[in-house]
Structure formats: structure tokens, C-alpha cells
Motif scaffolding. Structure first.
Motif, PDB file in Angstrom:
ATOM      1  N   LEU A  62       0.818  -1.210   0.000  1.00  0.00           N
ATOM      2  CA  LEU A  62       0.000   0.000   0.000  1.00  0.00           C
ATOM      3  C   LEU A  62       0.854   1.264   0.000  1.00  0.00           C
ATOM      4  CD1 LEU A  62      -2.922  -0.874   2.445  1.00  0.00           C
ATOM      5  CD2 LEU A  62      -2.762  -1.189  -0.026  1.00  0.00           C
TER       6      LEU A  62
ATOM      7  N   GLN B 101       1.176   5.976   3.657  1.00  0.00           N
ATOM      8  CA  GLN B 101       0.176   4.899   3.626  1.00  0.00           C
ATOM      9  C   GLN B 101      -1.040   5.227   4.483  1.00  0.00           C
ATOM     10  OE1 GLN B 101       1.686   0.925   4.315  1.00  0.00           O
ATOM     11  NE2 GLN B 101      -0.279   0.240   5.146  1.00  0.00           N
ATOM     12  N   SER B 102      -0.816   5.867   5.629  1.00  0.00           N
ATOM     13  CA  SER B 102      -1.931   6.186   6.523  1.00  0.00           C
ATOM     14  C   SER B 102      -2.899   7.153   5.848  1.00  0.00           C
ATOM     15  CB  SER B 102      -1.400   6.792   7.827  1.00  0.00           C
ATOM     16  OG  SER B 102      -2.473   7.184   8.665  1.00  0.00           O
TER      17      SER B 102
ATOM     18  N   THR C 182      -4.824   5.235   3.109  1.00  0.00           N
ATOM     19  CA  THR C 182      -5.876   4.363   3.636  1.00  0.00           C
ATOM     20  C   THR C 182      -7.097   5.160   4.069  1.00  0.00           C
ATOM     21  OG1 THR C 182      -4.280   2.694   4.347  1.00  0.00           O
ATOM     22  CG2 THR C 182      -6.438   2.683   5.428  1.00  0.00           C
ATOM     23  N   GLN C 183      -6.870   6.249   4.809  1.00  0.00           N
ATOM     24  CA  GLN C 183      -7.986   7.050   5.315  1.00  0.00           C
ATOM     25  C   GLN C 183      -8.724   7.752   4.172  1.00  0.00           C
ATOM     26  OE1 GLN C 183      -7.039   9.277   9.111  1.00  0.00           O
ATOM     27  NE2 GLN C 183      -5.028   8.399   8.736  1.00  0.00           N
TER      28      GLN C 183
ATOM     29  N   LYS D 271     -10.754   5.152   2.116  1.00  0.00           N
ATOM     30  CA  LYS D 271     -11.946   4.710   2.840  1.00  0.00           C
ATOM     31  C   LYS D 271     -13.000   5.811   2.873  1.00  0.00           C
ATOM     32  CE  LYS D 271     -13.588   2.762   7.199  1.00  0.00           C
ATOM     33  NZ  LYS D 271     -13.224   2.317   8.568  1.00  0.00           N
TER      34      LYS D 271
ATOM     35  N   THR E 146     -11.632   0.076   3.042  1.00  0.00           N
ATOM     36  CA  THR E 146     -10.191   0.294   3.052  1.00  0.00           C
ATOM     37  C   THR E 146      -9.557  -0.274   1.781  1.00  0.00           C
ATOM     38  OG1 THR E 146      -9.701  -1.806   4.129  1.00  0.00           O
ATOM     39  CG2 THR E 146     -10.166   0.099   5.563  1.00  0.00           C
ATOM     40  N   PRO E 147      -8.372   0.206   1.415  1.00  0.00           N
ATOM     41  CA  PRO E 147      -7.691  -0.367   0.249  1.00  0.00           C
ATOM     42  C   PRO E 147      -7.448  -1.869   0.384  1.00  0.00           C
ATOM     43  CG  PRO E 147      -6.622   1.659   0.933  1.00  0.00           C
ATOM     44  CD  PRO E 147      -7.625   1.321   1.998  1.00  0.00           C
TER      45      PRO E 147
END
Length: 310
Positions: free
Chosen positions: A276, A288-289, A292-293, A296, A302-303
Motif C-alpha cells: 500500500l 500509507q496512513s 488508507t484514510q 476509505k 479500506t484499500p
């Protein structure tokens, strides 16, 4: 947290301005690396004894988002002026203004919260030249206290919301540049001492221009796509481009770029086994964080779950 008192200069930069306020910002665009516009959100003390605030290099606006106070302000060598300030009220200070003194006393059980906007003086001057064909030195912004402006408030609160959202730094920069254009246009139309005509562009980008722009964005998703850079691809100033783009697509350039990044992310999640973090870097999202957020928030899952369902 209320700061200890310190020496206040007569003038300071937008970057350093927060060092001389009573409290530290709860939210700040400083960490986002936004250009042309600095946004900070504060929880203020209920009561403030006389405090000196420095002059600002850029246009300075403050929105009261919560609470009500009896506020008094004055130039350093002038008399006090007192008035009720409450939620929805604005302060507007032109760029290059001098220092001033301010004090207030709470009149409400609601905490006093403020949203501060610093708009680049250079952006304002460029806009005057682009849309008004005027000498920027002759276009004077008003200094106002305690006025209400629903459109200005809507724009400011959307900026606060953007600060709270976990989005890509580069998309955030594009958002801030677009917002700076909107803010500057509104100030020119409503808050200058002499009338200036700001034309409305009602045309649209051609299909060919949109294809060229879409291709450029897709080929440079992992780069910092500024409003000026996008405008250059179709031969317009940032001001004209932002308006034509919205009239063509119904959305802002920054939202379009974010959509393109998420489409690319979906494809990479389906077609590759890349980590990711690698996908985030490939589509221009800083980590990445955030990826992901953001994924979503816009896609509902989520991915990782999206990849498992491919």
C-alpha cells in the motif's frame, strides 16, 4: 494552551505570526505545506488583558466560530474602540498594516474559538493585474471589524474541514491555491475602497483541452500539481482556469485530481500486489496512513479490503 508573554515586534511574517498570539493553534495548514494561504484554528482564552499584536505581511482575516466577547482594539497611539463580537463575525486587516492592541471579555458560556486566514499579498496583487488590469498599489483593501459575510464564512469553514481531513499533501496544496483564488476574487468584489470589475467567465474548456489536461494529470499523478501548472497546460491564468474548469466539470481542479488518484489506486490494487505504501507514493499521496484514510472516506472501504474483494 496560553503562552507566556514575550516581546512583540511591530511587524512579522505570516509563518511567524502564530508565535505572538496568546495561544497555540489547534489546527494549522503549516504542516500541510499549503501555498498562498495559511489557515489556523484557535481555542482562545475567555478573557484577554491588553495584548499587542504585530502587523502582518499578508492579508489577515479572523472569523469568530464560537462564543461572544466584548472586544476593544486600538492602534498603538490611538483611542480604544469597543464592540460586541460574536460567532459569525469577521476581522479584516489589509497586508502591511501596523501593530495594534486588543483586549476582550467573554459574554458567553460557549468557548471562544477563532479561525485565522492569511492570504498572500502577492496573490492579491497578481489577481488585480490579471482580472482588473489595474495598478495593485491603487487597489486598497478595507480594514473592517465585526462584519458578517455568509459566503466568506462558508469558504473559511470548508478550509477548516479540509484541515481536519486526512488527504494528500499535494492535493491539499491544490485545494488551498484554488481557495486562495476564490477568496481573492471575493475580496476584490466586496471589500476594496474603489470599484473594480471582476469578469465572470461563462465558457467551458473544449473536449481537446480536457483530454490534454486529463492526460497530463494521469502522467504526473505522483507530482505536486499546482493550479498554475494545470492552467499552463491549456493556456489560461490560474484565475480563469479555475472557473472554466468548474464550469466544464462541475467540480474543482483539486477534487478532479483526487478522483484521478483514487481511480489509479483502484487499478493498482486490482492489477498488482504492490504494498500500500508503494501505491500511495505512485499516485502522489504522501504516506500509507493518509492513503488508507482517504480511500476509505471516498470509497467506503479500506484499500486492503478492496484488494481482497477484487
Amino acid at each position: 494552551m496560553i503562552k507566556e508573554s514575550r516581546h512583540i515586534p511591530l511587524f512579522t511574517s505570516t509563518q511567524d505570526f502564530e508565535n505572538y498570539l496568546p495561544t497555540s493553534p489547534v489546527l494549522s495548514s503549516r504542516e500541510r505545506g499549503w501555498e498562498d494561504l495559511m489557515v489556523r484554528f484557535y481555542h482562545e482564552p475567555a478573557d484577554l488583558e491588553e495584548t499587542i499584536f504585530p502587523g502582518s505581511a499578508d492579508i489577515y482575516l479572523v472569523l469568530i466560530t464560537s462564543g461572544a466577547v466584548q472586544a476593544a482594539e486600538r492602534d498603538l497611539d490611538g483611542p480604544w474602540s469597543t464592540q460586541l463580537i460574536q460567532a459569525g463575525d469577521w476581522y479584516l486587516s489589509p497586508a502591511g498594516g501596523g501593530p495594534y492592541a486588543l483586549r476582550w471579555k467573554s459574554l458567553s458560556d460557549e468557548p471562544l474559538k477563532t479561525l485565522h486566514l492569511h492570504l498572500s499579498a502577492d496573490v492579491f496583487r497578481r489577481m488585480v493585474q490579471q482580472v482588473g488590469d489595474r495598478d495593485p498599489q491603487r487597489v486598497i483593501l478595507q480594514e473592517l471589524t465585526g462584519f458578517q459575510d455568509p459566503l466568506l464564512t462558508q469558504l473559511a469553514l470548508s478550509l477548516q474541514q479540509e484541515l481536519q481531513a486526512p488527504v494528500s499533501d499535494s492535493v491539499g496544496k491544490l485545494y488551498a491555491q484554488t481557495a486562495a483564488q476564490l477568496l481573492t476574487t471575493h475580496l476584490l468584489r466586496c471589500y476594496v475602497t474603489s470599484s473594480i470589475s471582476v469578469p465572470e467567465y461563462r465558457g467551458k474548456l473544449s473536449s481537446r483541452q480536457m483530454r490534454r489536461l486529463s492526460m497530463f494529470i494521469q502522467e504526473h499523478l505522483n507530482q505536486n500539481l499546482s493550479l498554475e501548472l494545470l492552467a499552463q497546460q491549456v493556456g489560461f491564468s490560474p484565475y480563469h482556469f479555475a472557473r472554466l474548469f468548474r464550469q466544464t466539470t462541475g467540480i474543482s481542479p483539486h477534487r478532479f485530481v483526487l478522483q484521478e488518484r483514487l481511480v489509479a489506486a483502484e487499478r493498482l490494487l486490482k492489477e498488482t500486489d504492490w504494498p500500500l505504501a508503494q501505491i500511495a507514493a505512485e499516485i502522489g499521496i504522501s504516506n500509507q496512513s493518509y492513503f488508507t484514510q482517504t480511500f476509505k472516506r471516498h470509497k467506503g472501504i479500506t484499500p486492503l479490503l478492496y484488494r481482497q474483494l477484487r
